[in-house]
Design an enzyme around this catalytic site. Structure first.
Site, PDB file in Angstrom:
ATOM      1  N   HIS A  52     -17.398  -3.529 -12.385  1.00 45.09           N
ATOM      2  CA  HIS A  52     -18.170  -2.881 -13.451  1.00 45.09           C
ATOM      3  C   HIS A  52     -18.744  -3.978 -14.354  1.00 45.09           C
ATOM      4  CE1 HIS A  52     -19.472   0.284 -16.109  1.00 45.09           C
ATOM      5  NE2 HIS A  52     -19.047  -0.461 -17.120  1.00 45.09           N
ATOM      6  N   ASN A  63     -23.442  -8.636  -4.969  1.00 42.53           N
ATOM      7  CA  ASN A  63     -21.977  -8.747  -4.954  1.00 42.53           C
ATOM      8  C   ASN A  63     -21.453  -8.782  -3.525  1.00 42.53           C
ATOM      9  OD1 ASN A  63     -20.600  -8.709  -7.717  1.00 42.53           O
ATOM     10  ND2 ASN A  63     -22.243  -7.207  -7.952  1.00 42.53           N
ATOM     11  N   ARG A  73     -23.133  18.959  -1.654  1.00 45.28           N
ATOM     12  CA  ARG A  73     -22.320  17.801  -2.042  1.00 45.28           C
ATOM     13  C   ARG A  73     -21.061  17.744  -1.178  1.00 45.28           C
ATOM     14  NH1 ARG A  73     -24.379  13.506  -4.593  1.00 45.28           N
ATOM     15  NH2 ARG A  73     -22.713  12.308  -5.517  1.00 45.28           N
TER      16      ARG A  73
HETATM   17  C1  GAR Z   1     -23.715  -4.741 -10.334  1.00 44.59           C
HETATM   18  O1  GAR Z   1     -24.133  -5.302 -11.541  1.00 44.59           O
HETATM   19  C2  GAR Z   1     -22.485  -3.890 -10.550  1.00 44.59           C
HETATM   20  O2  GAR Z   1     -21.623  -4.394 -11.532  1.00 44.59           O
HETATM   21  C3  GAR Z   1     -23.107  -2.592 -10.981  1.00 44.59           C
HETATM   22  O3  GAR Z   1     -24.218  -2.435 -10.127  1.00 44.59           O
HETATM   23  C4  GAR Z   1     -24.743  -3.719  -9.816  1.00 44.59           C
HETATM   24  C5  GAR Z   1     -24.953  -3.818  -8.319  1.00 44.59           C
HETATM   25  O4  GAR Z   1     -25.634  -5.008  -7.979  1.00 44.59           O
HETATM   26  N1  GAR Z   1     -22.172  -1.501 -10.888  1.00 44.59           N
HETATM   27  C6  GAR Z   1     -22.053  -0.550 -11.818  1.00 44.59           C
HETATM   28  O5  GAR Z   1     -22.772  -0.488 -12.791  1.00 44.59           O
HETATM   29  C7  GAR Z   1     -20.927   0.461 -11.554  1.00 44.59           C
HETATM   30  N2  GAR Z   1     -20.690   1.262 -12.726  1.00 44.59           N
HETATM   31  P1  GAR Z   1     -25.648  -5.568  -6.504  1.00 44.59           P
HETATM   32  O6  GAR Z   1     -26.088  -4.432  -5.589  1.00 44.59           O
HETATM   33  O7  GAR Z   1     -26.666  -6.694  -6.538  1.00 44.59           O
HETATM   34  O8  GAR Z   1     -24.251  -6.065  -6.186  1.00 44.59           O
END
Ligand code: GAR
Length: 208
Positions: free
Chosen positions: A110, A14, A66
């Protein structure tokens, strides 16, 4: 120019879509001012370096508590002086203090059509496993503003994707990323950068 900070944990596809969209001017009025990862091995950091974007890694493993991790994370965020923070696969719960300080200035991608398959425990491949378990025919992705809840903030953009009969969680995840996530996340940044997004009564309004 909108100063955008991107936060990542893993592969960073992303982030790549955002960097490419800024280069090709699919996203305008935007400067990617930094990338923060909680994981020093995240390939996303390499992608940022290839575009000469400053990076920081703030890992919970480097702190005793944390609270100390959150304090350092927020300090790192502040150094970039961002107008918009984009959670692009950032798999850490955001500190409350950060949500308060940057209210309506944090968006998240998401991998489902919220409210389906969202909330605590729904992230990454798990979302697609659950969708296939449930037998849904349409899935997708959502860009939303981040509030104190898990995946509960105002929805900005959503895009649907069809499930194919022989899909595995992996093939479905790939299609959702390619056909939805990598489209709507850059689009959301461009809309915000060009002043086309308002939030009224907890709902977003996109103006032309
Ligand atoms: C993506 O599919 C994003 O939508 C998800 O993590 C992945 C990261 O991929 N996020 C979640 O699940 C948040 N709840 P990337 O590092 O290749 O962008």
């Amino acid at each position: 120019m909108l100063r955008v900070l991107v936060m990542v944990s893993g592969g960073g596809t992303n982030l790549q879509a955002i960097l490419d969209a800024v280069s090709t001017q699919k996203i305008t009025n935007t400067e990617i001012v930094g990338v923060i990862s909680n994981n020093k091995n995240a390939y996303a950091l390499e992608r940022a370096k290839a575009f000469k974007i400053p990076t920081s890694c703030i890992s919970p493993k480097d702190f005793d508590s944390r609270e100390a991790f959150y304090e350092n994370l927020l300090e790192a965020v502040d150094t970039y002086n961002p107008d918009l923070i984009v959670l692009a696969g950032f798999l850490v719960v955001i500190p409350k203090a950060m949500i308060q300080k940057y209210r309506n200035c944090i968006i998240n991608i998401h991998p489902s059509l919220i409210p389906a398959f969202s909330g605590k425990g729904f992230y990454g491949l798990k979302v697609h496993e659950e969708a296939l378990n449930r037998g849904v025919k349409v899935v997708g992705a959502t860009v939303h503003f981040v509030d104190e809840g898990t995946d509960t903030g105002s929805i900005l953009l959503q895009k649907a994707v069809e499930v194919h009969p022989n899909d595995t969680p992996e093939t479905l995840q790939k299609r959702v990323m390619k056909n939805a996530e990598w489209e709507i996340l850059p689009e959301a940044i461009d809309l915000i950068a060009n002043g086309k997004v308002k939030i009224e009564k907890g709902h977003t309004i996109i103006t032309e």
